[in-house]
Design an enzyme around this catalytic site. Sequence first.
Site, PDB file in Angstrom:
ATOM      1  N   ASN A 194      -7.722   1.606  10.083  1.00  0.00           N
ATOM      2  CA  ASN A 194      -6.172   2.062  10.515  1.00  0.00           C
ATOM      3  C   ASN A 194      -6.660   2.667  11.601  1.00  0.00           C
ATOM      4  O   ASN A 194      -7.358   3.323  12.468  1.00  0.00           O
ATOM      5  CB  ASN A 194      -5.059   3.527   9.781  1.00  0.00           C
ATOM      6  CG  ASN A 194      -5.333   3.292   8.736  1.00  0.00           C
ATOM      7  OD1 ASN A 194      -5.054   2.716   8.081  1.00  0.00           O
ATOM      8  ND2 ASN A 194      -4.760   4.829   7.775  1.00  0.00           N
TER       9      ASN A 194
ATOM     10  N   TYR B 175      -4.569   1.908  16.115  1.00  0.00           N
ATOM     11  CA  TYR B 175      -2.717   1.579  16.516  1.00  0.00           C
ATOM     12  C   TYR B 175      -3.196   1.092  18.135  1.00  0.00           C
ATOM     13  O   TYR B 175      -2.261   0.524  19.021  1.00  0.00           O
ATOM     14  CB  TYR B 175      -2.115   2.409  16.324  1.00  0.00           C
ATOM     15  CG  TYR B 175      -1.479   2.425  14.866  1.00  0.00           C
ATOM     16  CD1 TYR B 175      -0.151   3.128  14.715  1.00  0.00           C
ATOM     17  CD2 TYR B 175      -1.816   3.540  13.964  1.00  0.00           C
ATOM     18  CE1 TYR B 175       0.445   2.436  13.600  1.00  0.00           C
ATOM     19  CE2 TYR B 175      -2.142   3.822  12.835  1.00  0.00           C
ATOM     20  CZ  TYR B 175      -0.477   3.305  12.428  1.00  0.00           C
ATOM     21  OH  TYR B 175      -0.250   3.422  11.519  1.00  0.00           O
TER      22      TYR B 175
ATOM     23  N   HIS C 236      -3.288  10.541   0.756  1.00  0.00           N
ATOM     24  CA  HIS C 236      -2.437  10.792   2.252  1.00  0.00           C
ATOM     25  C   HIS C 236      -2.231  11.915   2.466  1.00  0.00           C
ATOM     26  O   HIS C 236      -0.793  12.252   2.784  1.00  0.00           O
ATOM     27  CB  HIS C 236      -1.647   9.462   1.382  1.00  0.00           C
ATOM     28  CG  HIS C 236      -1.364   8.433   3.555  1.00  0.00           C
ATOM     29  ND1 HIS C 236      -1.323   7.901   3.080  1.00  0.00           N
ATOM     30  CD2 HIS C 236      -1.326   9.475   4.232  1.00  0.00           C
ATOM     31  CE1 HIS C 236      -0.708   7.435   4.186  1.00  0.00           C
ATOM     32  NE2 HIS C 236      -0.832   8.672   5.286  1.00  0.00           N
TER      33      HIS C 236
ATOM     34  N   GLU D 212      -7.273   8.373   6.285  1.00  0.00           N
ATOM     35  CA  GLU D 212      -7.848   9.055   7.282  1.00  0.00           C
ATOM     36  C   GLU D 212      -8.945  10.575   7.435  1.00  0.00           C
ATOM     37  O   GLU D 212      -7.927  11.500   7.972  1.00  0.00           O
ATOM     38  CB  GLU D 212      -7.359   9.080   8.082  1.00  0.00           C
ATOM     39  CG  GLU D 212      -6.024   7.568   8.736  1.00  0.00           C
ATOM     40  CD  GLU D 212      -4.972   7.788   9.707  1.00  0.00           C
ATOM     41  OE1 GLU D 212      -4.680   8.856  10.007  1.00  0.00           O
ATOM     42  OE2 GLU D 212      -4.244   7.243  10.211  1.00  0.00           O
TER      43      GLU D 212
ATOM     44  N   GLU E 237      -3.978  -0.066   8.316  1.00  0.00           N
ATOM     45  CA  GLU E 237      -2.212   0.588   9.391  1.00  0.00           C
ATOM     46  C   GLU E 237      -3.058  -0.382  10.303  1.00  0.00           C
ATOM     47  O   GLU E 237      -3.807  -0.412  10.815  1.00  0.00           O
ATOM     48  CB  GLU E 237      -2.134   1.866   9.167  1.00  0.00           C
ATOM     49  CG  GLU E 237      -1.870   2.281   8.088  1.00  0.00           C
ATOM     50  CD  GLU E 237      -1.594   4.021   8.036  1.00  0.00           C
ATOM     51  OE1 GLU E 237      -1.986   4.616   8.992  1.00  0.00           O
ATOM     52  OE2 GLU E 237      -1.434   4.570   6.782  1.00  0.00           O
TER      53      GLU E 237
ATOM     54  N   ARG F  46       0.564  -1.187   0.419  1.00  0.00           N
ATOM     55  CA  ARG F  46      -0.184   0.043  -0.106  1.00  0.00           C
ATOM     56  C   ARG F  46       0.952   1.497  -0.574  1.00  0.00           C
ATOM     57  O   ARG F  46       1.866   1.658   0.555  1.00  0.00           O
ATOM     58  CB  ARG F  46      -0.873  -0.240   0.702  1.00  0.00           C
ATOM     59  CG  ARG F  46      -1.903   1.277   1.294  1.00  0.00           C
ATOM     60  CD  ARG F  46      -2.630   1.598   2.501  1.00  0.00           C
ATOM     61  NE  ARG F  46      -3.089   3.071   2.999  1.00  0.00           N
ATOM     62  CZ  ARG F  46      -2.966   3.494   3.110  1.00  0.00           C
ATOM     63  NH1 ARG F  46      -2.662   2.706   4.821  1.00  0.00           N
ATOM     64  NH2 ARG F  46      -3.977   4.465   3.395  1.00  0.00           N
TER      65      ARG F  46
END
Length: 1370
Positions: free
Chosen positions: A1124, A1126, A936, A981, A1192, A891
């Site tokens: 995404n 985290y 992005h 995002e 991600e 990606r």
Amino acid sequence: MCSSAFCSQVAHTILKAHAKVWHLYNDKYRSQQLGKVGLVLNSDWAEPKTPTSSEDVRASERYLQFMLGWFAHPIFVNGDYPDILKAQIQEVNLQCSTRVAELPQFTEEEKSWVRGTADFFGLSHYTSRLVSAVTNGTCTPGYESIGNFSLHVDPSWPQAASSWIHVVPWGLRRLLKFVSQEYTGTKIPIYVAGNGVPTEDVGDAVNDTLRVEYFRRYINEALKAVKLDAVDVRSYIARSLVDGFEGPVGYSLKFGLHHVSFEDSNRPRTPKASAYFYSSVIEKNGFPPKALNRLSTPVVFDRPMPSKLPNLPASEVPSKAKVVWQKFSSQSDFERDMYFYGTFPEDFTWGVSSSAYQVEGGWDADGKGPSIWDVFTHVPGNIKNNDNGDVACDSYNKVEEDIYLLRALGVKNYRFSLSWPRIFPTGRNNSINSHGVDYYNRLIDGLVANNITPIVTLHHWDLPQALQDIGGWESNALIDLFDSFADFCFQTFGDRVKFWITFNEPQVIAWVGYGLGIFPPNVKDPGSAPYKVAHILLKAHAKVYHTYDDKYRASQGGIIALCPNIDWAEPKTPSDARDIEAADRYLQFVVGWFAHPIFKNGDYPEVMKWKVGNRSELQDLPSSRLPVFTAEEREYIRGTADVFCFNTYSSKIVTHSTTRLKPFSYEYDQEVLTKVDSSWPSSAVSDHRAVAWGLRRLLNWIKEEYGNPPIYIIENGVGIKTKSDVDDNARIFYYKTYIDEALKAYKLDGVNLKGYNAWSLMDDFEWLEGYDPRFGLHQVDFDNPNRPRTPKRSAVYYAEIIRSNGIPLPKEDEFLYGEFPENFRWSVATAAYQIEGGWRADGKGLSIWDKYAHTPLRIGNDDTGDVACDSYHRIEEDVEMLKNLKVSHYRFSISWPRVLPDGTTRYINEKGLNYYERLIDALLAANIEPQVTLYHWDLPQALQDVGGWENDTIVQRFKEYAELIFQRLGDKVKFWITLNEPYNTAYLGYGVGTAAPGVSTRPGRAPYVVGHNLIKAHAEVWHLYNETYRAKQGGLISITINSDWAEPRNPHSQEDIDAARRFLQFFLGWFAHPIFKNGDYNEVMKRRIRERSLAQGLSQSRLPEFTESEKQRIKGTYDYFGLNHYTTVLAYNFNFPKGVQSYDSDRGVASVTDRSWLDSGSAWLKVTPFGFRKILRWIKEEYNNPPIYVTENGISERGDFNFNDTRRMHYYRTYVNEALKAVVLDGVDLRGYTAWTLMDNLEWAAGLAEKFGFYHVNFTAPDLPRRPKASARYYSQIITCNGFPDPATGPHPCLEPEPEVTPTDTAPGAADSVHFLGLDLTSQSAETALYVLFALSGVGALALALFAYKYGKLSKRSHKQANMELTSKL
């Protein structure tokens, strides 16, 4: 009121429904489950108004049959309604022109079905009635008119807060007797299933004497029914546990044994006087006659077995315990902070602690003499806020209350101290205060009766003032006087007390009381008095020990010790031998001062004697200020402890210092400097910082220094500065981490840890700080004379730790072995601005990040993406790295201004496009599928100059740009992401301004406008692809949305649960709800923003609205859900001022992180794998199970670089495993996983400092070399295995090493050898070691065996030696 016919029909249905359920249980479940089924009927007692009137007697019986017999008679007698009830209804209907009441009829089959359908008779009863007969009945439907009775109360009966309840205890006995005679006899037991009385919401909420008296009298009547009337009552249930919602009157009536504060969102529960009373009734099983004597035979409970400790030689300088620093100070943060799961041994003792002066109060009650603390606190200005311990928690008058709290916690022991002046008012045995003795007897008896071991401290600082007047601890006379007091205590309490502590924190007595002089007796003689006092304390301790040993041990069988206080000492520079010596010297001066004579050779530590002696000589003194023990005294002191007890709260950083010679001072004698790390979490006490890892090291030091004696942590806790901290998550974090470090010391290091006590049971008087710092597991309201105690959330948490006997691994956190579905897509991600560089190369236009990075103070260390990883010139290198990772997909993003320099299609930069064409061709040649992100974050600056994403023309510009890319690259790209995002673009870029374009002037409007345009732009591009390109190109297209997972900070608080939900809806739901649900924003956002906008005087919401056609256009514009993710946060409600206009204030949520979560290189990113599974499951449930691609997921590191990135390997192992659980256990439709990121790069505003890459990039070298970290090989192994093959099935082919090839790159620093837990391994071996290490909790010895097998094949060193080293490290 319902009509009689309707009520009768309802009752009829209820009876049949009950019978059906009883038969269901009886036929299907009883034989296996062996339970009981009954029902609970409510009834008042009916007393004839005129007992001599036969009419009133019959009316009373009719009342009972109407109220109780209506349901009881069919079930307990003959399957049908009572004859009295049937006859009365028939008579009334005959007398009236219309039928007033209908009583349905049971068929014979139904009667048989209903009869006998109860295993017990449940009775709910509150009050009684006087009943009289009515001669002239009316023909109106109603209870009393149909029954021909009238209800009254005796004016002498006390009325409760509710008009329908009068206190008539004897009615319960009569009702029980009636039920027994009429329905149950000796065959069916009666359960009193509800009995209580309401109070009003006024006055003293916790001192409910009315309820206490109600229970006392009603329970006693139940007892009479059992004992005198032979009624088979098996149970009594009080109503109710807590205050609650009481129907039409809401919360105004209070039935609870516990007061609930409904104004507080935490709904704290405080025991009322009635709770303590009822608890004592339960404990005694009724009202036994008062015993004349105390228990002569105490309950047997666990206690440590006394055993002589070995004789040890004097400590070296520095002591051999320096191995602890060698072992631990080189640990990485990852190794140090990794959370450990496990449990303690069965005989481990959990407790809580307190001390007399801090909790008892009653400072002059019943003949108690004054202590030095009584005198000191009565001098204005000595204590903060002029607080004192005169009343404190009033524990002197609240023995039952304190035992109630201890029993609820489930502790095995309670450590408290005896007040010397309460027992000996003058300090001498010629003045024994029997009231004081009685208090401690009641407390000890109560503890023993509840299987709670008393741990009793003889002296916790509150010396009788009369003894201070003869010199206090500077006088040798106190040795015999203390022994006399101890002797009396052993003789009086020793039959039940088996664990004695002579002195609590003798170092504090000596130094703070006689050196610094800030504690009473306020002697300021820092150079001599502390040593003299300590000398006397040690001799006094030894004498008391020998008294116990000689006179009492044989008959009482207890143990005795003293209890020093210890902070851990961490050397400032662990590699500096002088700092190691300084840290050891600090510990010898603080704890060795007392422990070395007792646990070693009867004398002070050598380093103390050396330092004080030399400094005394330099100070021109004729002899050392440190007194000398005679040989006889040394022998007398040595070995005078059966166990090692200590108190600990924090740690210090210690370094060597050459201190001044004058004034003489114990502090200067140590020749050290101490400080704390400002990053350590602070508390209400300035030098008490939370440093949990220090506890493990301290326990290891005690083990090494004193021969691993049985160790008890007697005090450990944290103070919080607030009057009300029922929701005390900081205290939970403290215990969660400190207890875990104790567990590590026991499980991993072999420390002989026997017990742990939390400080403290409840908020109390904290010495010089008064009542400001709150240390308690229970909140005490010091403004209320009753001193009510309310459990805090930490009490609930600690009770759970005790129940679990440690911290067992939660079931849901167990590792899952297995594989992902076939054709699962494994990928790794990058972004154009972060890696490409070439910021002005070949005609590229400026992006908003080019401008932002060239603006001072925007990027960490003034880094830029001008060159970054130079991927624009390194396609071959990038693809080679991808091939080594074995990913199936890659990606990356396209730089809009590289292709369209001004953002429009007026000029196409062919060289820029050609870069992406070449990259895609190289990927496809390597059999790697491209996943292309159109946007992005690097918007062309030319478009920002006309408003950027705030200008709705951007929607068309983005569509034109996308069309060009589809036309030129779409035949080779089958996976598209429109926007990466959008939350960060809207919130960071246009809300708070911490990302390009750095707009922060309209935080309450701009983010919503930007978000609105982003959603519309995405929808237009999706439709463009769907309608024009999908048929011929056959790709997928969607959006990538980022979100943290949010847990409620307090999982028991509805307010926090709502805040966590709001967090998700404002974060992920902002963009997901319109696209994946209904084309519009979620209701949570719409309502919150509208309400706040209107409250701010605006005419409409600051959140823009979509038209109906736009909603239809947006809804469903996805082929998959790109996520995404985290990390996780703990969310809680936060009310911003009404006038603040911002996204954050609209959301109304603040967040914290759990201190036990592992850190990363980014402040915002904590390692929380469980949140990954939860957010995947939430997306499945919220958005109807869409196909999900994780686009991600990764972790950063910062600081000194290490190729052996075990933290990153741990992150991927645990996060990918949670993804596997989501697929296998939760049915989430997860199609692919993408790691962030291929190589270290420019991490936006953090610059180059935060490194997320599998490959290290040396940004200081001109050629920017890339080198694989251990995690690169580890991730490739996960990909090769398509998950985690079970080691129990033997070595899997995917774990086999590949044939070795001669490396072409011999540059230093390549990660072919890594350091893992003290071993030098190949990266493949390290991966395997890590793989197995983390699995040990799940597969135990089998996994270890596999490791030994595999390691033997892979390691170039002896696997035997390496395995031994690994085991020793663990």
